[in-house]
Design a protein around this motif. Structure first.
Motif, PDB file in Angstrom:
ATOM      1  N   LYS A   1      -5.337  -4.714  -5.422  1.00 20.77           N
ATOM      2  CA  LYS A   1      -6.618  -4.848  -4.730  1.00 20.77           C
ATOM      3  C   LYS A   1      -7.122  -6.283  -4.797  1.00 20.77           C
ATOM      4  N   HIS A   2      -7.024  -6.896  -5.967  1.00 19.13           N
ATOM      5  CA  HIS A   2      -7.460  -8.293  -6.111  1.00 19.13           C
ATOM      6  C   HIS A   2      -6.568  -9.233  -5.303  1.00 19.13           C
ATOM      7  N   GLN A   3      -5.285  -8.971  -5.286  1.00 20.34           N
ATOM      8  CA  GLN A   3      -4.372  -9.804  -4.518  1.00 20.34           C
ATOM      9  C   GLN A   3      -4.686  -9.718  -3.019  1.00 20.34           C
ATOM     10  N   LEU A   4      -4.922  -8.506  -2.553  1.00 15.88           N
ATOM     11  CA  LEU A   4      -5.227  -8.306  -1.134  1.00 15.88           C
ATOM     12  C   LEU A   4      -6.566  -8.930  -0.738  1.00 15.88           C
ATOM     13  N   ALA A   5      -7.500  -8.977  -1.705  1.00 15.88           N
ATOM     14  CA  ALA A   5      -8.852  -9.473  -1.408  1.00 15.88           C
ATOM     15  C   ALA A   5      -8.963 -10.988  -1.463  1.00 15.88           C
ATOM     16  N   ALA A   6      -7.887 -11.672  -1.854  1.00 15.34           N
ATOM     17  CA  ALA A   6      -7.945 -13.135  -1.982  1.00 15.34           C
ATOM     18  C   ALA A   6      -8.291 -13.768  -0.631  1.00 15.34           C
ATOM     19  N   SER A   7      -9.280 -14.647  -0.619  1.00 13.43           N
ATOM     20  CA  SER A   7      -9.750 -15.270   0.619  1.00 13.43           C
ATOM     21  C   SER A   7      -8.800 -16.376   1.074  1.00 13.43           C
ATOM     22  N   GLU A   8      -8.867 -16.734   2.332  1.00  9.33           N
ATOM     23  CA  GLU A   8      -8.039 -17.813   2.860  1.00  9.33           C
ATOM     24  C   GLU A   8      -8.356 -19.153   2.196  1.00  9.33           C
ATOM     25  N   PRO A   9      -9.666 -19.502   1.995  1.00 11.20           N
ATOM     26  CA  PRO A   9      -9.952 -20.759   1.293  1.00 11.20           C
ATOM     27  C   PRO A   9      -9.336 -20.805  -0.106  1.00 11.20           C
ATOM     28  N   LEU A  10      -9.363 -19.672  -0.815  1.00  7.75           N
ATOM     29  CA  LEU A  10      -8.767 -19.629  -2.155  1.00  7.75           C
ATOM     30  C   LEU A  10      -7.259 -19.860  -2.063  1.00  7.75           C
ATOM     31  N   LYS A  11      -6.600 -19.179  -1.144  1.00  9.19           N
ATOM     32  CA  LYS A  11      -5.149 -19.318  -1.016  1.00  9.19           C
ATOM     33  C   LYS A  11      -4.770 -20.747  -0.615  1.00  9.19           C
ATOM     34  N   LYS A  12      -5.597 -21.379   0.210  1.00  8.66           N
ATOM     35  CA  LYS A  12      -5.314 -22.763   0.594  1.00  8.66           C
ATOM     36  C   LYS A  12      -5.439 -23.710  -0.597  1.00  8.66           C
ATOM     37  N   GLN A  13      -6.434 -23.462  -1.459  1.00  8.73           N
ATOM     38  CA  GLN A  13      -6.583 -24.273  -2.660  1.00  8.73           C
ATOM     39  C   GLN A  13      -5.421 -24.054  -3.626  1.00  8.73           C
ATOM     40  N   LEU A  14      -4.995 -22.812  -3.749  1.00  6.27           N
ATOM     41  CA  LEU A  14      -3.872 -22.505  -4.636  1.00  6.27           C
ATOM     42  C   LEU A  14      -2.582 -23.151  -4.123  1.00  6.27           C
ATOM     43  N   TRP A  15      -2.415 -23.169  -2.801  1.00  4.05           N
ATOM     44  CA  TRP A  15      -1.228 -23.822  -2.243  1.00  4.05           C
ATOM     45  C   TRP A  15      -1.304 -25.329  -2.436  1.00  4.05           C
ATOM     46  N   LYS A  16      -2.485 -25.901  -2.340  1.00  6.73           N
ATOM     47  CA  LYS A  16      -2.666 -27.331  -2.605  1.00  6.73           C
ATOM     48  C   LYS A  16      -2.228 -27.663  -4.033  1.00  6.73           C
ATOM     49  N   GLN A  17      -2.662 -26.852  -4.992  1.00  7.02           N
ATOM     50  CA  GLN A  17      -2.257 -27.053  -6.387  1.00  7.02           C
ATOM     51  C   GLN A  17      -0.744 -26.952  -6.547  1.00  7.02           C
ATOM     52  N   THR A  18      -0.161 -25.993  -5.840  1.00  4.02           N
ATOM     53  CA  THR A  18       1.279 -25.757  -5.923  1.00  4.02           C
ATOM     54  C   THR A  18       2.059 -26.953  -5.410  1.00  4.02           C
ATOM     55  N   VAL A  19       1.658 -27.484  -4.266  1.00  2.00           N
ATOM     56  CA  VAL A  19       2.339 -28.635  -3.683  1.00  2.00           C
ATOM     57  C   VAL A  19       2.168 -29.866  -4.570  1.00  2.00           C
ATOM     58  N   GLU A  20       0.971 -30.057  -5.083  1.00  2.00           N
ATOM     59  CA  GLU A  20       0.713 -31.211  -5.956  1.00  2.00           C
ATOM     60  C   GLU A  20       1.634 -31.197  -7.174  1.00  2.00           C
ATOM     61  N   GLN A  21       1.784 -30.033  -7.802  1.00  2.00           N
ATOM     62  CA  GLN A  21       2.617 -29.975  -8.995  1.00  2.00           C
ATOM     63  C   GLN A  21       4.094 -30.101  -8.656  1.00  2.00           C
ATOM     64  N   LYS A  22       4.492 -29.587  -7.504  1.00  2.00           N
ATOM     65  CA  LYS A  22       5.883 -29.752  -7.083  1.00  2.00           C
ATOM     66  C   LYS A  22       6.205 -31.230  -6.898  1.00  2.00           C
ATOM     67  N   ILE A  23       5.332 -31.946  -6.200  1.00  2.00           N
ATOM     68  CA  ILE A  23       5.557 -33.371  -5.978  1.00  2.00           C
ATOM     69  C   ILE A  23       5.548 -34.132  -7.300  1.00  2.00           C
ATOM     70  N   GLU A  24       4.636 -33.762  -8.196  1.00  2.00           N
ATOM     71  CA  GLU A  24       4.576 -34.401  -9.514  1.00  2.00           C
ATOM     72  C   GLU A  24       5.885 -34.209 -10.275  1.00  2.00           C
TER      73      GLU A  24
END
Length: 295
Positions: A94-117
């Motif tokens: 339920k929590h996974q399904l309820a995740a908002s688009e802005p939240l997912k975009k921020q989480l993807w930003k963090q993911t890309v940043e750490q990958k590049i690092e």
């Protein structure tokens, strides 16, 4: 306890006996080995003449073991996971399904940043020019709308290996990288199920034909650890063939030490730390996914 990765590359009959995986030679019936089910994290089946009992499969699924089958090219082709791996499965979905688009975009930003690092760190370890990656990381926007990940990858691959193009069906060492990424994907998918989430629901990847979108998202910062393992192997051995010895070496990725959340843990354990933190981001208890740092 560090779980084990088991590779089966010969004709075998696999069965369950006294909570143990038993490996038996089909013709002579000789017992080649036994492994406690509770010690296994990943079982790779890499031969067409492997027979596995349904009783064993059920026991493996009950212990959240990822079972991987390989194709005629000896590359991971299919994966079997339990349908759920957490006692609060319904609540967590339920929590996974309820995740908002802005939240997912921020989480993807963090993911890309750490990958590049982590890509930058691997170049630094091998005395390669890495400065442009630092700039790319600083310019990652929400959802990586300017595709810094792709731009960084072009630079990274050009400078990590000489005269190399990263392609799924490209020249060596693409074959070694493909194998390593498939193993990593299985480890991440297993951890997501263990943390009570659906691997199919990604924060960035959305391909309707992909059953592991979230696994493909979360594994990104871990990819450089596979790259490091492959790079060191190729440099040390000048060898690119994907045989049993090479696979055995790449399968050690699960036990490679990584630095995460202030401590050093085996990658297999670190991935669970990452997936657990992802769920807390979905619930609002955390704002940052815990990813490993390559050093």
């Amino acid at each position: 306890m560090i779980k084990r990765t088991i590779y089966i590359g010969n004709p075998s009959y696999l069965k369950l006996k006294q909570k143990q995986l038993v490996v038996q030679e089909p013709e002579t019936k000789e017992i080649k080995g036994t492994v406690p089910i509770e010690d296994i994290a990943l079982l790779m089946l890499d031969h067409y003449q492997i027979t596995i009992s349904n009783q064993l499969l059920i026991k493996l699924q009950g212990n959240n073991v990822a079972v991987i089958s390989c194709d005629e090219h000896h590359l991971p082709f299919g994966m079997m996971l339990p349908m759920y791996g957490h006692s609060e499965y319904s609540e967590r979905i339920k929590h996974q399904l309820a995740a908002s688009e802005p939240l997912k975009k921020q989480l993807w930003k963090q993911t890309v940043e750490q990958k590049i690092e982590n890509q930058k760190a691997l170049l630094d370890l091998n005395n390669k020019v890495s400065e442009p990656l630092a700039e790319y990381k600083l310019n990652v926007k929400s959802g990586d709308s300017s595709n810094r990940e792709g731009i960084a990858a072009q630079y990274y691959w050009k400078h990590l290996f000489e005269n190399f193009s990263r392609e799924r069906f490209g020249e060596e060492p693409n074959n070694l990288l493909n194998f390593g990424y498939a193993v990593l994907r299985s480890i991440v998918a297993r951890a997501l199920v263990s943390s009570g989430m659906l691997p199919v629901l990604g924060i960035f990847h959305r391909n309707k034909y992909n059953a592991y979108c979230l696994a493909d998202d979360i594994m990104e910062p871990y990819r450089p650890f596979v790259d490091k393992l492959v790079y060191n192997y190729v440099v040390s051995n000048n060898y690119y063939e994907l045989n049993k010895d090479t696979k055995a070496h790449i399968l050690t990725i699960a036990t490679q030490d990584v630095f995460i959340d202030g401590v050093v843990r085996p990658l297999f354990v670190a991935v669970t730390t990452t997936t657990s933190s992802l769920y807390k981001c979905f619930t609002g208890d955390l704002r940052q996914i815990k990813y490993p740092e390559l050093d």
